[in-house]
Design a protein around this motif. Sequence first.
Motif, mmCIF file in Angstrom:
data_model
loop_
_atom_site.group_PDB
_atom_site.id
_atom_site.type_symbol
_atom_site.label_atom_id
_atom_site.label_comp_id
_atom_site.label_asym_id
_atom_site.label_seq_id
_atom_site.Cartn_x
_atom_site.Cartn_y
_atom_site.Cartn_z
ATOM 1 N N GLU A 6 -38.335 -57.655 -26.424
ATOM 2 C CA GLU A 6 -38.117 -58.932 -27.123
ATOM 3 C C GLU A 6 -38.510 -60.106 -26.223
ATOM 4 O O GLU A 6 -39.127 -61.063 -26.676
ATOM 5 N N PHE A 7 -38.130 -60.015 -24.976
ATOM 6 C CA PHE A 7 -38.427 -61.065 -24.005
ATOM 7 C C PHE A 7 -39.937 -61.243 -23.814
ATOM 8 O O PHE A 7 -40.457 -62.358 -23.885
ATOM 9 N N LEU A 8 -40.648 -60.140 -23.574
ATOM 10 C CA LEU A 8 -42.081 -60.215 -23.293
ATOM 11 C C LEU A 8 -42.902 -60.681 -24.488
ATOM 12 O O LEU A 8 -44.011 -61.197 -24.307
ATOM 13 N N THR A 9 -42.378 -60.511 -25.684
ATOM 14 C CA THR A 9 -43.108 -60.935 -26.884
ATOM 15 C C THR A 9 -42.534 -62.211 -27.493
ATOM 16 O O THR A 9 -42.984 -62.646 -28.544
ATOM 17 N N SER A 10 -41.579 -62.827 -26.808
ATOM 18 C CA SER A 10 -40.928 -64.033 -27.336
ATOM 19 C C SER A 10 -41.826 -65.263 -27.197
ATOM 20 O O SER A 10 -42.725 -65.313 -26.359
ATOM 21 N N ASP A 11 -41.552 -66.262 -28.004
ATOM 22 C CA ASP A 11 -42.272 -67.534 -27.898
ATOM 23 C C ASP A 11 -42.022 -68.172 -26.531
ATOM 24 O O ASP A 11 -42.909 -68.793 -25.960
ATOM 25 N N TRP A 12 -40.806 -68.029 -26.016
ATOM 26 C CA TRP A 12 -40.456 -68.594 -24.707
ATOM 27 C C TRP A 12 -41.367 -68.036 -23.621
ATOM 28 O O TRP A 12 -41.927 -68.782 -22.816
ATOM 29 N N TYR A 13 -41.546 -66.721 -23.599
ATOM 30 C CA TYR A 13 -42.382 -66.095 -22.570
ATOM 31 C C TYR A 13 -43.860 -66.413 -22.805
ATOM 32 O O TYR A 13 -44.630 -66.570 -21.860
ATOM 33 N N LYS A 14 -44.256 -66.526 -24.055
ATOM 34 C CA LYS A 14 -45.643 -66.895 -24.354
ATOM 35 C C LYS A 14 -45.951 -68.286 -23.810
ATOM 36 O O LYS A 14 -47.056 -68.541 -23.319
ATOM 37 N N LYS A 15 -44.970 -69.190 -23.841
ATOM 38 C CA LYS A 15 -45.170 -70.528 -23.270
ATOM 39 C C LYS A 15 -45.351 -70.443 -21.760
ATOM 40 O O LYS A 15 -46.177 -71.158 -21.190
ATOM 41 N N GLU A 31 -54.098 -56.826 -23.621
ATOM 42 C CA GLU A 31 -53.138 -56.909 -24.721
ATOM 43 C C GLU A 31 -51.794 -56.368 -24.270
ATOM 44 O O GLU A 31 -51.713 -55.470 -23.421
ATOM 45 N N HIS A 32 -50.742 -56.886 -24.870
ATOM 46 C CA HIS A 32 -49.395 -56.411 -24.547
ATOM 47 C C HIS A 32 -49.295 -54.924 -24.858
ATOM 48 O O HIS A 32 -49.740 -54.469 -25.899
ATOM 49 N N ALA A 33 -48.735 -54.171 -23.947
ATOM 50 C CA ALA A 33 -48.612 -52.726 -24.118
ATOM 51 C C ALA A 33 -47.151 -52.308 -24.023
ATOM 52 O O ALA A 33 -46.352 -52.940 -23.334
ATOM 53 N N SER A 34 -46.814 -51.236 -24.700
ATOM 54 C CA SER A 34 -45.425 -50.775 -24.757
ATOM 55 C C SER A 34 -44.883 -50.354 -23.397
ATOM 56 O O SER A 34 -43.680 -50.400 -23.176
ATOM 57 N N TYR A 35 -45.750 -49.942 -22.469
ATOM 58 C CA TYR A 35 -45.271 -49.488 -21.162
ATOM 59 C C TYR A 35 -44.790 -50.631 -20.270
ATOM 60 O O TYR A 35 -44.119 -50.399 -19.274
ATOM 61 N N GLU A 36 -45.127 -51.869 -20.598
ATOM 62 C CA GLU A 36 -44.775 -52.998 -19.736
ATOM 63 C C GLU A 36 -43.267 -53.151 -19.551
ATOM 64 O O GLU A 36 -42.794 -53.442 -18.458
ATOM 65 N N ALA A 37 -42.515 -52.975 -20.619
ATOM 66 C CA ALA A 37 -41.065 -53.136 -20.543
ATOM 67 C C ALA A 37 -40.461 -52.123 -19.573
ATOM 68 O O ALA A 37 -39.593 -52.464 -18.761
ATOM 69 N N GLU A 38 -40.930 -50.903 -19.635
ATOM 70 C CA GLU A 38 -40.415 -49.850 -18.754
ATOM 71 C C GLU A 38 -40.740 -50.145 -17.292
ATOM 72 O O GLU A 38 -39.885 -50.015 -16.414
ATOM 73 N N PHE A 39 -41.971 -50.582 -17.020
ATOM 74 C CA PHE A 39 -42.352 -50.916 -15.646
ATOM 75 C C PHE A 39 -41.546 -52.100 -15.112
ATOM 76 O O PHE A 39 -41.125 -52.104 -13.960
ATOM 77 N N LEU A 40 -41.337 -53.100 -15.942
ATOM 78 C CA LEU A 40 -40.569 -54.266 -15.512
ATOM 79 C C LEU A 40 -39.121 -53.867 -15.221
ATOM 80 O O LEU A 40 -38.551 -54.279 -14.214
ATOM 81 N N MET A 41 -38.550 -53.044 -16.078
ATOM 82 C CA MET A 41 -37.176 -52.589 -15.851
ATOM 83 C C MET A 41 -37.093 -51.773 -14.572
ATOM 84 O O MET A 41 -36.134 -51.923 -13.804
ATOM 85 N N ASP A 42 -38.086 -50.931 -14.312
ATOM 86 C CA ASP A 42 -38.104 -50.159 -13.063
ATOM 87 C C ASP A 42 -38.134 -51.084 -11.849
ATOM 88 O O ASP A 42 -37.415 -50.863 -10.875
ATOM 89 N N SER A 124 -46.753 -58.985 -18.466
ATOM 90 C CA SER A 124 -45.481 -58.839 -17.750
ATOM 91 C C SER A 124 -45.621 -59.137 -16.259
ATOM 92 O O SER A 124 -44.615 -59.200 -15.553
ATOM 93 N N VAL A 125 -46.844 -59.356 -15.784
ATOM 94 C CA VAL A 125 -47.054 -59.609 -14.366
ATOM 95 C C VAL A 125 -46.272 -60.842 -13.903
ATOM 96 O O VAL A 125 -45.803 -60.891 -12.766
ATOM 97 N N ILE A 126 -46.098 -61.810 -14.768
ATOM 98 C CA ILE A 126 -45.350 -63.011 -14.382
ATOM 99 C C ILE A 126 -43.899 -62.636 -14.101
ATOM 100 O O ILE A 126 -43.352 -62.958 -13.043
ATOM 101 N N ALA A 127 -43.276 -61.941 -15.048
ATOM 102 C CA ALA A 127 -41.876 -61.543 -14.876
ATOM 103 C C ALA A 127 -41.716 -60.622 -13.674
ATOM 104 O O ALA A 127 -40.762 -60.754 -12.899
#
Length: 171
Positions: A6-15, A31-42, A124-127
């Motif tokens: 939700e965070f990575l695809t939110s308008d807030w993060y897009k800004k 393009e946004h990929a489903s694996y990004e959330a898992e890598f960020l959480m790791d 997700s590189v920013i986060a």
Amino acid sequence: MKTIEEFLTSDWYKKVTDELVQLKPEIKFVEHASYEAEFLMDSFRERMYTLHGFGISSPTEEECVQWIMEQLARDKENIMSYVVARLTFSEQLDDDPDGEFREGEELDEGDKSEVVEILGFTRSVIADTVIEYDLVKNHPKLLTGYFKRTRIPGAAKFSSQIKKVYASIKN
């Protein structure tokens, strides 16, 4: 936001992403990929274990999202400067896709991988860089341990290079 997705695809993060593109117009994102959330959480989990050891309970995605948002709210200008410097540094790396080998154990020329296309950075590189920024700024002695935990080859050398990248934005 309760999940990283939700965070990575939110308008807030897009800004935030759009702000980075304004600072570094030549940046290319995949393009946004489903694996990004898992890598960020790791990465967030490894940060927590590096700082506190394994005696803590595993953080939740919501805690990760809240922490990243708080960091950006608190120190956004410096973080964005660091992200630009860090991405510039990453673009200049001469990464070997096959990894590092000891002398005498290198791959034969025909066995080496070939880079066909360089795709760019995940959004997700920013986060993820916010996590690194916190460590290099507030816990520089733990940076090498974090890189070892996240399986960065040559963690000590890489840590030294990252500290120089951080120093470059502070001057």
